[in-house]
Design an enzyme around this catalytic site. Structure first.
Site, PDB file in Angstrom:
ATOM      1  N   LYS A 173       0.860  -1.188   0.000  1.00  0.00           N
ATOM      2  CA  LYS A 173       0.000   0.000   0.000  1.00  0.00           C
ATOM      3  C   LYS A 173       0.891   1.231   0.000  1.00  0.00           C
ATOM      4  O   LYS A 173       1.913   1.257   0.692  1.00  0.00           O
ATOM      5  CB  LYS A 173      -0.892  -0.040   1.243  1.00  0.00           C
ATOM      6  N   SER A 190      -9.826   2.033   2.677  1.00  0.00           N
ATOM      7  CA  SER A 190      -8.860   2.740   1.862  1.00  0.00           C
ATOM      8  C   SER A 190      -7.896   1.815   1.112  1.00  0.00           C
ATOM      9  O   SER A 190      -7.348   2.221   0.093  1.00  0.00           O
ATOM     10  CB  SER A 190      -8.061   3.724   2.716  1.00  0.00           C
ATOM     11  N   SER A 230     -10.279  -0.337   6.819  1.00  0.00           N
ATOM     12  CA  SER A 230      -9.651  -0.219   5.504  1.00  0.00           C
ATOM     13  C   SER A 230      -8.985  -1.470   4.945  1.00  0.00           C
ATOM     14  O   SER A 230      -8.576  -1.472   3.792  1.00  0.00           O
ATOM     15  CB  SER A 230      -8.614   0.899   5.517  1.00  0.00           C
TER      16      SER A 230
END
Ligand code: GLN
Length: 493
Positions: free
Chosen positions: A78, A158, A182
């Site tokens: 990420k 997210s 997330s």
């Protein structure tokens, strides 16, 4: 021939160890798939040279008999994890040119475990959101098509880039972060599995901070076993993060394959909320039935403060974010927008560099921390957070784990989300924020399919530091649910 991009981590390790495939072949197959899958906008930065160099080194280590636990496994990080010498943006304009001189502890641990990094994946800006729509680099697409065969759905967020990439075969597994859902919500939207471990299990050092008392690192992968393999390498005490806990990391894979006869699984009645999609409810019922058939005792439990978790989360998370994000001032880290005075420099840099959602949260957070409102909002939220925590503590005297939905709906379309108010978007986090506030581990895995053919995940929540039970229960559920569909087969890429 085996389709290399469809292999689970555990299957690939087996083939690598038998020398039936090489790490270079694995990396090349994924790099080719990444090219085909570019329309999904899952990656912000692709690092093919690094991937091939890592893979070659991995093959050499294996040949030399010194393979490490995840030697040759192709992963993505990420873009919230600082990666030494590689652009790290937090999907924001303000960090759009930031190249860290250090590596986050968790991504370093994955390097040390032998993984091969394919690149950095998209996220909501500073991990604020549930769709990747707040990313400065544009939204990622869910690899699951809508009923017209079009890619109009959000991957969730997210960690939406992570979930989309794992689901579409653009990496074998990815790191995510979870502050209020997330990892779990995008896993549910994309038909993959992800775990937010206990707060303190993984080091937060080197991960761009959103809300420090809630942020946790965790893996997203295509099976419970893969998550167990990854988390085992990611977890562990780090003296550089004072909130990481000095506790041995168990062998999570050893928790798998055990039956759950006699285990008590709680079903909190307060999670049956208005607005829950009927297919999500049906999937929850299916999960309850499957665990019962597997020999678990299902216990209806009450967690009376559940409904306060969402507002409390948004007060606490925004308060912490407003403080954490004050460091982006145009002097350090960031792209500077000059001004006549220092104040103007700050103002110009931050106005230009932060997106609307980030600004909204800084304003909210500053408001709840301001002199006149601190007691009324922030202190009160902290008190109610304790009540939410106590609900978990109490219920875990009675049961071994909880089973709940991960998100109130399957993946939504961009169009639908564009027209939603911020508060309506926040409501999507009702099922994930309670475990975040309490700091307990929670895993989402695909169990059902909606009428439109979209994946639906369920959440298994465990006691503090009892990821093993979470994995054990999720493993049984995964095997009995038999969730098989894969979007990259559907699109035939
Ligand atoms: N959707 C939640 C939010 O926007 C959770 C985000 C997260 O876990 N990073 O705050």
């Amino acid at each position: 021939m085996t389709d290399l991009v469809e292999l689970n981590v555990s299957e690939a390790l087996d083939l690598l160890n038998k020398k039936e495939i090489s790490a270079v072949e694995l990396a090349k197959a994924h790099l080719a798939e990444m090219e085909k899958g570019r329309f999904l906008n899952a990656y912000i930065t692709e690092t093919p040279e690094r991937a091939l160099a890592d893979a070659e080194a991995s093959d050499k280590r294996r040949a030399d008999g010194i393979a490490r636990p995840l030697e040759g496994i192709a992963i993505a990080n990420k873009d919230l994890y600082c990666t030494k010498g590689i652009l790290t943006t937090a999907a924001s304009k303000i960090l759009s040119k930031f190249v860290p001189t250090y590596e986050s502890t968790v991504s370093q641990k994955l390097i040390d475990a032998g993984t091969v990094m394919l690149g950095k994946v998209n996220t909501d800006q500073f991990a604020m959101g549930g769709s990747t729509m707040t990313s400065y680099f544009g939204v990622s697409k869910n690899p699951w098509a809508d009923s017209n065969g079009e890619y109009t759905l959000v991957p969730g967020g997210s960690s939406g880039g992570s979930a989309a990439a794992v689901s579409a075969g653009l990496c074998m597994a990815a790191t995510g972060t979870d502050t209020g859902g997330s990892i779990r919500q995008p896993a549910s939207f994309c038909g993959v599995t992800g775990i937010k471990p206990t707060y303190g299990r993984c080091s937060r050092w080197g991960i761009v901070a959103f809300a420090s008392s809630l942020d946790q690192a965790g893996p997203i992968a295509r099976s419970v076993k893969d998550c167990a393999l990854l988390l085992e390498q990611m977890a562990g005490y780090d003296p550089k993060d004072s909130t990481s806990v000095n506790k041995g990391v168990p062998n999570y894979v050893a928790a798998l394959g055990k039956d759950i006869k006699g285990k008590k699984i709680g079903v909190p009645k307060e999670y049956l909320m208005e607005g829950i999609n009927p297919d999500v409810k049906a999937t929850w019922d299916k999960g309850i039935r499957l665990l019962k058939e597997a020999g678990a005792e299902i216990v209806e439990v009450s967690m009376p403060h559940t409904k306060y978790a969402l507002p409390v989360y948004y007060i606490v998370a925004c308060a912490e974010a407003s403080s954490n994000l004050s460091r982006y001032d145009g002097v350090r880290f960031t792209t500077r927008v000059e001004g006549k005075t220092l104040d103007e420099l700050y103002k110009n840099t931050r106005t230009d560099g932060f997106g609307d959602e980030v600004i909204r949260r800084i304003l909210l957070g500053t408001f709840v921390l301001s002199a006149g409102f601190y007691d009324a909002y922030y202190i009160r939220a902290q008190r109610v957070r304790r009540l939410v925590y106590n609900d978990f503590k109490k219920v875990f005297d009675e049961v071994d784990a909880l089973l709940t939905p991960a998100a109130p709906t399957p993946a939504l379309s961009y169009e639908a989300m564009k027209n939603m108010s911020p508060v309506d978007v926040y409501l999507g986090d009702v099922f994930t924020t309670p475990a975040s506030l309490a700091g307990v581990p929670a895993l989402s895995l695909p169990v059902g399919v909606s009428k439109e053919g979209l994946p639906i995940g369920l959440q298994v929540i465990g006691k503090h530091f009892d990821e093993e039970t979470v994995f054990q229960v999720a493993d049984v559920l995964e095997k009995s649910a038999g969730f098989q569909l894969k979007p990259h087969r559907v699109k035939g890429a």
